[in-house]
Design an enzyme around this catalytic site. Structure first.
Site, short mmCIF file in Angstrom:
data_model
loop_
_atom_site.label_atom_id
_atom_site.label_comp_id
_atom_site.label_asym_id
_atom_site.label_seq_id
_atom_site.Cartn_x
_atom_site.Cartn_y
_atom_site.Cartn_z
N ASP A 1 0.83 -1.20 0.00
CA ASP A 1 0.00 0.00 0.00
C ASP A 1 0.87 1.25 0.00
O ASP A 1 0.55 2.25 0.66
CB ASP A 1 -0.91 -0.02 1.24
N CYS B 1 -20.01 -13.04 -5.08
CA CYS B 1 -20.91 -12.10 -4.41
C CYS B 1 -22.37 -12.37 -4.76
O CYS B 1 -23.28 -12.07 -3.98
CB CYS B 1 -20.57 -10.65 -4.79
N CYS C 1 -23.18 -5.03 1.64
CA CYS C 1 -22.20 -3.95 1.81
C CYS C 1 -22.74 -2.63 1.27
O CYS C 1 -22.53 -1.56 1.86
CB CYS C 1 -20.88 -4.30 1.14
N CYS D 1 -23.82 0.72 4.01
CA CYS D 1 -22.88 1.84 4.05
C CYS D 1 -23.57 3.10 4.58
O CYS D 1 -24.54 3.57 3.98
CB CYS D 1 -22.31 2.11 2.65
N CYS E 1 -16.87 8.13 1.58
CA CYS E 1 -16.47 7.00 2.44
C CYS E 1 -15.95 7.51 3.78
O CYS E 1 -15.11 8.42 3.84
CB CYS E 1 -15.41 6.18 1.72
N CYS F 1 -13.69 2.88 8.89
CA CYS F 1 -15.03 2.30 9.00
C CYS F 1 -14.98 0.87 8.48
O CYS F 1 -14.38 0.61 7.44
CB CYS F 1 -16.03 3.13 8.18
N CYS G 1 -18.94 -2.17 5.83
CA CYS G 1 -19.13 -3.02 4.66
C CYS G 1 -18.54 -4.40 4.87
O CYS G 1 -18.95 -5.37 4.22
CB CYS G 1 -18.56 -2.36 3.40
N CYS H 1 -20.74 -8.21 5.63
CA CYS H 1 -20.49 -9.12 4.51
C CYS H 1 -20.60 -10.57 5.00
O CYS H 1 -19.89 -10.95 5.94
CB CYS H 1 -19.10 -8.88 3.93
#
Length: 371
Positions: free
Chosen positions: A153, A207, A213, A217, A233, A260, A263, A267
């Site tokens: 990342d 999915c 999700c 939100c 978001c 957060c 989501c 799931c």
């Protein structure tokens, strides 16, 4: 001709054996799974271009700075022909039968700070980068000179696309990577290498018709399946956004003060989430059940000391107070005028940062207190 074919066959066998060794070394270093991907991400470029053109990246200028280089690993690191993609579970070890039940309950305690699960322990950048570096060095020790670069990342790399290509999972409708055996509570990291390791096979999307999700939100940031407007978001608002949190979105944030997980909490695949195999992600400073009033009282020196080695430090003390002020303001929903909360907010009315003062004044107004 026969000798050439035989030599190629032997090279392929050697690379296949090396790949198995790499995956075994990865497990020894704490990674839950490794996969090998090719570098052709041309299928992802139109979506990336459209997302950037729509401005869905908000203030994250770094997302646009490198253009399509994010989808072209060989342009980022010349000579790259394969990507070793790795995932590491981060769910903290606990005795809870279902971590999701505990987390959902936490959101209902108005004066408790909800901090994203991944951020409660040590900074994952350091943990993964160090272990990926060790893995790269093991490979180099085995084969000799290796052209490589390690990422976590930390560079313009389409991590989810690469991980999906490496067979580690599929991109969920919330845009995170999902794995049918473990859900999504894991970090990703990569090693770009210049050796043609055999690639793994991608897995299919599981999915189905689920919209959990999207529907859960709080800010409707998932504007369509597989499409996220980061500007809405909560993770973006509490971490990436440097200025004021839009007034219309503040009430929707609730007591989420850093990131957060909604989501992921809702799931269905995360009922299979697995706990971390390393101690680095154990909860520090009681951040899984901390009082917002107590956290709001931290001085900048305390913030820096208590959160040393934590990913939370990256937002700095001012944005930390900004986020907490919003959370304390939202506590008015069930604790309007609470003396401890009001007193804590009033103590910061003279804070030198205009950003902090603005959000403190807003929070006091939610409690019916004029500054």
């Amino acid at each position: 001709m026969y000798e050439d074919a035989h030599e190629r066959s032997r090279e392929q066998a050697d690379l296949a054996a090396l790949t198995q060794e790499i995956k075994a070394w990865g497990k020894q270093l704490g990674f839950a799974e490794l996969g090998i991907a090719g570098i052709d991400l041309s299928h992802a470029e139109p979506g990336l271009q459209a997302w950037l053109a729509a401005g869905h990246h908000g203030e994250m200028a770094y997302m646009a700075a490198h253009g399509m280089k994010r989808a072209r690993p060989a342009e980022l690191v010349p000579g790259t022909v394969r990507v070793i993609s790795a995932r590491m579970n981060y769910l903290p070890k606990s005795g809870d039968a279902d971590w999701r039940v505990k987390e959902r309950a936490q959101m209902q305690v108005a004066d408790t700070a909800v901090i994203s699960v991944y951020a409660r322990g040590r900074d994952y950048h350091k943990v993964l980068r160090n272990r990926l570096q060790q893995l790269a060095e093991k490979i180099e020790a085995r084969i000799g000179a290796l052209g490589y670069r390690v990422f976590t990342d930390s560079a313009p790399v389409l991590e989810v696309e690469l991980a999906a290509k490496a067979g580690i999972g599929w991109r969920g409708k919330h845009t995170l990577l999902l794995n049918r055996d473990v859900g999504s509570m894991f970090f990703l990291g990569e090693i770009l290498v210049d050796i043609p390791l055999p690639v793994d096979t991608p897995v299919s999307d599981h999915c189905g018709q689920c919209r959990a999700c999207i529907d859960v939100c709080p800010t409707r940031a998932i504007i369509a399946p597989y499409q996220l407007d980061a500007r809405r978001c909560i993770s973006y608002l509490t971490i990436e956004l440097h200025g004021s949190i839009p007034v219309e979105l503040r009430p929707l944030i609730g007591n989420r003060v850093y990131g957060c997980d909604d989501c992921q909490l809702f799931c269905p695949w995360n009922k299979f989430a697995q706990q971390a195999s390393v101690d680095d992600f154990d909860v520090r400073n009681g951040l899984d059940h901390a009082s917002m009033v107590n956290l709001f009282a931290w001085s900048e020196a305390q913030f820096m000391r208590y959160l040393e080695g934590s990913p939370i430090r990256r937002i700095g003390h001012q944005r930390w107070l900004r986020n907490l002020a919003v959370g304390l303001g939202n506590a008015a929903g069930s604790m309007r005028g609470d003396a401890a909360i009001v007193q804590a907010l009033q103590a910061q009315l003279q804070h030198p940062s205009g950003l902090v003062r603005e959000h403190v004044i807003w929070a006091l107004q939610q409690h019916g207190v004029e500054s």
